[in-house]
Write a protein that holds these residues in place. Sequence first.
Motif, PDB file in Angstrom:
ATOM      1  N   LEU A  79       0.806  -1.224   0.000  1.00  0.00           N
ATOM      2  CA  LEU A  79       0.000   0.000   0.000  1.00  0.00           C
ATOM      3  C   LEU A  79       0.835   1.269   0.000  1.00  0.00           C
ATOM      4  O   LEU A  79       0.348   2.340  -0.352  1.00  0.00           O
ATOM      5  N   THR A  80       2.093   1.158   0.426  1.00  0.00           N
ATOM      6  CA  THR A  80       2.931   2.355   0.402  1.00  0.00           C
ATOM      7  C   THR A  80       3.066   2.901  -1.018  1.00  0.00           C
ATOM      8  O   THR A  80       3.441   4.059  -1.204  1.00  0.00           O
ATOM      9  N   GLU A  81       2.759   2.068  -2.001  1.00  0.00           N
ATOM     10  CA  GLU A  81       2.752   2.530  -3.398  1.00  0.00           C
ATOM     11  C   GLU A  81       1.812   3.704  -3.589  1.00  0.00           C
ATOM     12  O   GLU A  81       1.992   4.530  -4.473  1.00  0.00           O
ATOM     13  N   LEU A  82       0.757   3.731  -2.760  1.00  0.00           N
ATOM     14  CA  LEU A  82      -0.255   4.769  -2.925  1.00  0.00           C
ATOM     15  C   LEU A  82       0.209   6.129  -2.422  1.00  0.00           C
ATOM     16  O   LEU A  82      -0.385   7.150  -2.720  1.00  0.00           O
ATOM     17  N   ILE A  83       1.268   6.103  -1.589  1.00  0.00           N
ATOM     18  CA  ILE A  83       1.782   7.377  -1.079  1.00  0.00           C
ATOM     19  C   ILE A  83       2.680   7.975  -2.159  1.00  0.00           C
ATOM     20  O   ILE A  83       3.704   7.383  -2.514  1.00  0.00           O
ATOM     21  N   PRO A  84       2.298   9.112  -2.693  1.00  0.00           N
ATOM     22  CA  PRO A  84       3.021   9.655  -3.846  1.00  0.00           C
ATOM     23  C   PRO A  84       4.529   9.732  -3.619  1.00  0.00           C
ATOM     24  O   PRO A  84       5.319   9.322  -4.465  1.00  0.00           O
ATOM     25  N   SER A  85       4.914  10.249  -2.430  1.00  0.00           N
ATOM     26  CA  SER A  85       6.344  10.481  -2.234  1.00  0.00           C
ATOM     27  C   SER A  85       7.130   9.178  -2.104  1.00  0.00           C
ATOM     28  O   SER A  85       8.347   9.174  -2.181  1.00  0.00           O
ATOM     29  N   LEU A  86       6.429   8.080  -1.859  1.00  0.00           N
ATOM     30  CA  LEU A  86       7.139   6.809  -1.707  1.00  0.00           C
ATOM     31  C   LEU A  86       7.163   6.001  -3.003  1.00  0.00           C
ATOM     32  O   LEU A  86       7.766   4.934  -3.050  1.00  0.00           O
ATOM     33  N   GLN A  87       6.495   6.510  -4.027  1.00  0.00           N
ATOM     34  CA  GLN A  87       6.475   5.742  -5.272  1.00  0.00           C
ATOM     35  C   GLN A  87       7.884   5.648  -5.831  1.00  0.00           C
ATOM     36  O   GLN A  87       8.597   6.630  -5.950  1.00  0.00           O
ATOM     37  N   GLY A  88       8.237   4.442  -6.188  1.00  0.00           N
ATOM     38  CA  GLY A  88       9.574   4.245  -6.730  1.00  0.00           C
ATOM     39  C   GLY A  88      10.624   3.998  -5.660  1.00  0.00           C
ATOM     40  O   GLY A  88      11.741   3.606  -5.955  1.00  0.00           O
ATOM     41  N   ALA A  89      10.284   4.246  -4.383  1.00  0.00           N
ATOM     42  CA  ALA A  89      11.238   3.942  -3.314  1.00  0.00           C
ATOM     43  C   ALA A  89      11.316   2.428  -3.146  1.00  0.00           C
ATOM     44  O   ALA A  89      10.288   1.755  -3.146  1.00  0.00           O
ATOM     45  N   GLU A  90      12.522   1.896  -3.071  1.00  0.00           N
ATOM     46  CA  GLU A  90      12.628   0.458  -2.853  1.00  0.00           C
ATOM     47  C   GLU A  90      12.605   0.159  -1.362  1.00  0.00           C
ATOM     48  O   GLU A  90      12.763   1.050  -0.548  1.00  0.00           O
ATOM     49  N   GLY A  91      12.495  -1.094  -1.033  1.00  0.00           N
ATOM     50  CA  GLY A  91      12.423  -1.468   0.380  1.00  0.00           C
ATOM     51  C   GLY A  91      10.982  -1.471   0.831  1.00  0.00           C
ATOM     52  O   GLY A  91      10.588  -2.215   1.710  1.00  0.00           O
ATOM     53  N   VAL A  92      10.167  -0.595   0.222  1.00  0.00           N
ATOM     54  CA  VAL A  92       8.725  -0.660   0.419  1.00  0.00           C
ATOM     55  C   VAL A  92       8.084  -0.801  -0.962  1.00  0.00           C
ATOM     56  O   VAL A  92       8.783  -0.902  -1.966  1.00  0.00           O
ATOM     57  N   GLY A  93       6.758  -0.856  -1.014  1.00  0.00           N
ATOM     58  CA  GLY A  93       6.078  -0.997  -2.302  1.00  0.00           C
ATOM     59  C   GLY A  93       5.751  -2.456  -2.604  1.00  0.00           C
ATOM     60  O   GLY A  93       6.095  -3.358  -1.834  1.00  0.00           O
ATOM     61  N   TRP A  94       5.092  -2.692  -3.733  1.00  0.00           N
ATOM     62  CA  TRP A  94       4.597  -4.047  -4.002  1.00  0.00           C
ATOM     63  C   TRP A  94       5.711  -5.040  -4.269  1.00  0.00           C
ATOM     64  O   TRP A  94       5.608  -6.219  -3.956  1.00  0.00           O
ATOM     65  N   LYS A  95       6.829  -4.559  -4.812  1.00  0.00           N
ATOM     66  CA  LYS A  95       7.936  -5.504  -5.052  1.00  0.00           C
ATOM     67  C   LYS A  95       8.519  -5.987  -3.732  1.00  0.00           C
ATOM     68  O   LYS A  95       8.816  -7.171  -3.559  1.00  0.00           O
ATOM     69  N   ALA A  96       8.669  -5.051  -2.802  1.00  0.00           N
ATOM     70  CA  ALA A  96       9.166  -5.444  -1.483  1.00  0.00           C
ATOM     71  C   ALA A  96       8.165  -6.377  -0.804  1.00  0.00           C
ATOM     72  O   ALA A  96       8.553  -7.313  -0.091  1.00  0.00           O
ATOM     73  N   ALA A  97       6.867  -6.126  -1.053  1.00  0.00           N
ATOM     74  CA  ALA A  97       5.843  -6.988  -0.469  1.00  0.00           C
ATOM     75  C   ALA A  97       5.995  -8.414  -1.002  1.00  0.00           C
ATOM     76  O   ALA A  97       5.879  -9.394  -0.253  1.00  0.00           O
TER      77      ALA A  97
END
Lengths: 731, 731
Positions: A79-97
Amino acid sequence: MSFDYFPTTTIFIGVAAFSALIACLYAFVLYKKVTKIKVNHQRIEEISSYIHEGAMAFMKRQYTIIIYFALGVGSLLALTELIPSLQGAEGVGWKAAIAFIFGALFSGLAGWIGMHAATKANSRTTSAANTGGMPSALRVAFSGGSVLGLTVVGLGLFGLTALFFIFYWVYGGNTGVPREQYLALTHAINTVTGYGLGASLIALFGRVGGGIFTKAADVGADLVGKVEAGIPEDDPRNPAVIADNVGDNVGDVAGMGSDLTESYIGSIISALTLGLYAFVTFTPQQVMDGIVTIDSSVLSGIFASVLYPLLIAGFGAISAVVAVWMIRRKDWHRPQFALSMSTYLAALVMLVTSLVLSHVLFDGVRAWGVFGAVTTGLFVGIGIGFIAEYYTSSDYKHVKEIANQSLTGHATNVIAGYSVGMLSTFLTVVVLVAGIVISYLFTGDMYGIALAAVGMLSTAGITISVDAYGPIADNAGGIAQMSKLDEGVRKITDKLDSVGNTTAAIGKGFCIGSAALTSIGLFFAFEKSAGLSDGRGIDILQPGVMVGVFIGAMLPFLFTSLVIKSVGRAANKMIDEVRRQFKEDPGIMEGTSLPDYARCVDISTKAALKEMILPAMIAVFSPIIAGVFLGAEGLGGLLVGGLVSAIMLAVFMANSGGAWDNAKKFIEEGNLGGKGSDAHKAAVTGDTVGDPFKDTAGPSMDILIKLMSIVSLIIVPILAQIEPILSFLFN
Amino acid sequence: MSFDYFPTTTIFIGVAAFSALIACLYAFVLYKKVTKIKVNHQRIEEISSYIHEGAMAFMKRQYTIIIYFALGVGSLLALTELIPSLQGAEGVGWKAAIAFIFGALFSGLAGWIGMHAATKANSRTTSAANTGGMPSALRVAFSGGSVLGLTVVGLGLFGLTALFFIFYWVYGGNTGVPREQYLALTHAINTVTGYGLGASLIALFGRVGGGIFTKAADVGADLVGKVEAGIPEDDPRNPAVIADNVGDNVGDVAGMGSDLTESYIGSIISALTLGLYAFVTFTPQQVMDGIVTIDSSVLSGIFASVLYPLLIAGFGAISAVVAVWMIRRKDWHRPQFALSMSTYLAALVMLVTSLVLSHVLFDGVRAWGVFGAVTTGLFVGIGIGFIAEYYTSSDYKHVKEIANQSLTGHATNVIAGYSVGMLSTFLTVVVLVAGIVISYLFTGDMYGIALAAVGMLSTAGITISVDAYGPIADNAGGIAQMSKLDEGVRKITDKLDSVGNTTAAIGKGFCIGSAALTSIGLFFAFEKSAGLSDGRGIDILQPGVMVGVFIGAMLPFLFTSLVIKSVGRAANKMIDEVRRQFKEDPGIMEGTSLPDYARCVDISTKAALKEMILPAMIAVFSPIIAGVFLGAEGLGGLLVGGLVSAIMLAVFMANSGGAWDNAKKFIEEGNLGGKGSDAHKAAVTGDTVGDPFKDTAGPSMDILIKLMSIVSLIIVPILAQIEPILSFLFN
């Protein structure tokens, strides 16, 4: 050598993955070998099926809860993908999930398979002792343990390398452009951190839940069975006896295995992360910002640093395979010698292969440096194990002193054990600190410390095998007792069991040492990711950092108190149940009716899983809360405070507990009045105090610090986006 | 207000010194009042003279050793004059040596006088209970304790202010030139740090040696007397009974008093040092280098910051005098209420006077800020005391839970107490951290934290008085028992004693809290002196700092182990001696011949002083070694690691010990089977385990961290001259 283009990287990663697969394959062969042994003894089969089913019932219930947890945490990460500023950040996001889910899956699968094998191997060990004698019983027990050991490193490493490779490819690592390859590498490494979090989740449940389960069952079985009803240990009339035997597997097989899996994966991840910073003066951020340009020779060096820990781990898996295979080939009459040989053999294979590898990937001084760091880790692991043995074996003065103090009563015994455990922190810390300093010097930066952790854990395959052998032998003895086999069979299993106790003490030291080194590695990976060393570092003089250190140092004390109270509550439930069964069905004591074993297993299972929720929440949420309130710097303080405090408590509690245990055994061997004497009663008190120390609270410390470190590493991109609430505590 | 010229400063310092003298004077009046009371009972006089002589014999032997130590350390400090690069450096050199000697002298003298008064007041308390009843017995015991309390703050503060003033004058503070006055102030403050080291030396011997003495005697008396010979507590036939009573004085009067004296002086010194940096942006070094010029308005502000803590301490002394005087005027029938009133009264006087003082020395927001910081410290002290009471009083659930767990045996009792102690770290750390944060915010820098420590310790006079009352009442009860007085007398002394136990628990919390705040204050004074915050701070990411933190966190565990082992060894010697006396002279048990009390006192004395050498060496030399190897930064890491680890252990051990003690008493009151039941036996085990926790190892932690901090502060100028041996651990 040059690593700047796609195929070479692929080949090297492939070697690591292939080594991991060999370990898996050999584990499968061993599993087949163990399970195809016919037991041919109805009573043994019956008893062992209770244990097997109890253990698998616990695993099933535990994994059901883990699935919910995993889906929850995975969703949050995605869900952190939905936070604009975190988009593209690794370590979180769907790939990290995805990485996280795979980490939990592979680590959980390894535990499941290992548990399956261990609870099949126990009855075969009894049977082998009955029909084939010591060497064949040893072989079965050791093979059973090796299934866990080899699966853990095999599956754990294969999953990690595969994911790493896929993400590298997804992030555009096959473009042939150095800058893009470098960034793909960075992204891939940050993303697979989620894999480590998955392993941590399994370890949290395995170690803490398992620790509560095993001690609740143990105390319940002992207190009502041995003390109140006056029946011996492992008496089938005791309703909690199966739960007690299940507990040995749940705690010492699944719990220990998940702990070392977490360390194993955590150490590799920290080395991958720090590999990005090794021997270079720039940071990924600078490359992303275009301040630094990457050419193929620079990229080559970075690839070497990143591939090195993966390959070391791969060779570690191979060395475990070789060692297990060699040991199985011979008929050993001295189990202690055979087990020690297996460890030394694996270490030797590791040393030779890593020496070669170092010179393939690095040149000159640097090759010797990385080899030196890996070797340092190996020796630190052995050193801490020996120190644990020195303070907990009745061959040395400290345990004898505790036994002597039992002559003057319960209190003096307790005080003596307490004091020995505290004393043992001194040498342990000296060795650990020496390891940190030396490995740091070998490479000139934190990468060396991470390599030391990888080096130490490269022997995880064989260490887990040897460790898991212990509870199998212990179970085999219990089964022999409950099946009313010959005295001779029990003698063989007793001998195997007593060797298992020594390996367990050394193994506990190894778990602590590896957790410490891994956490330190993860801590430095955290600070690198958070870019703390680029600024003013983590300055204790900042009030916010100081606050973090204080709270961090307190958490292990709080955690210890909570899990010990949990054991007490769970044990009380077990005591009530055993008393109830004895009271409601007098036929149980007369041996005419069978107690309800499953119900006791169920009580331990439910209590363990319920009781671990609060401690688990503290471990997971304290770094997040600290990060939100105190920022990355304050969180760094929290991690360091927690790290040192947890290590001291872990060492103290593990060694106190082991020393009390062996002081009791020393008296039971006929010294100072022997069994039944007042000194023995005092020694039993010490042993009972030590049980939750060494089997629940102590090992939980390993989990606490690793989990807090990896959660911190994961939330770095989030912390980068927010202003800490207590930012006024930094000037 | 303006403080830039000589007379004003003199007047303000004079007020502080004069307040201190009033406290001394009132202590003298009380001493006279107590000693002039006639006992008129031969047996009471005889028994009490044994205790008095035993205690003074211990003090004499101890002080003889201290003199050698003091001369040694003083010579070393003076000899630094011979090192060319250290010439003119303050904190070391002959002036610092003089400050050190005076610190030891004044602090030692206060202990001597307090001990003298306490061991005179005990028999008078018994006699008053015998002839005048509860109120007059309370008055005598409280007056006896107040002699120590008032002497400690009176002598301690007078010596400090006098020395400070003299050095200020010697360094040229009367020139009327702002820059020179400022430098004189700086030099004077650095030099009087030696005074704190002197107090620390006394505290080291008083607390650690006293702690070993008291528990060796206690265990020896109990184990042979109560358990083996079956005679009651305080039976005159027990050869160790006098040593046991002497131990109460040695540990709880002299030990506790020296601990709080050290905190008291340490907190003032840290506030003086940090006062130089409060509300300004420059450092003394910059003034010395001529980069910053000092005008009279700047100087005025600095004087305000420096004089403030001295005057707060002075008003604290006055508030103690007022409180003691008020309490003595009334006939109290409820001792608990009387003692609480005295504390609240003193706190109230402190609050009002410091509010006025704040607005005299500072303007507007700043005045409220410093007042807020002082007030925060007062409340933190009270808060930590209450938390200690919550976890250790049988009025609350935790102690009841421990008592309940005694029903299932020795081990469950021990585990429960262990767990409660660990749990108590949580709230304690929360309050402590809140205090650090809030006091920091009040002034915006570390000065606030030091002021909080001063605020907390401003009530030292009354806290020590109330604390020292406890062992006097305890002794009075013992004397009543040994003198075979009426049951009624013993009832009064029992009541007084039980109140003393509550105040002791709160007092122990206060000691820990004050040691923590003082050490934090000294730590920040250390880093300011070493100029660490001007550079990169104390960055945990530096491997050398990390090594320091690890070793620092280990030291309290090692120290604990060593002192607990020391108690065991000393107790064994006592046990042997008591057995020998019983065996060689059967007349002792028959009551026809007198046991050799003096010999038991002698054994405890010798053992205590011998056993404390190794722990003392560790406390003194570890910061020096760390400084030489790791430099000021690494030493900073060591201090922080040691600080958090020691605080956790101190809180855990003090509260575990207190909780076990009261769980036993709860059962002895007739609950859960009462005296003699199995639950009681289990509770006795817990209490015995807790004894060295709460009376030896726990309080020793206070000394360890303060001593390490003040030694670090002293060696700053030396560290500035040398390159650390392991400098490669810093990049």
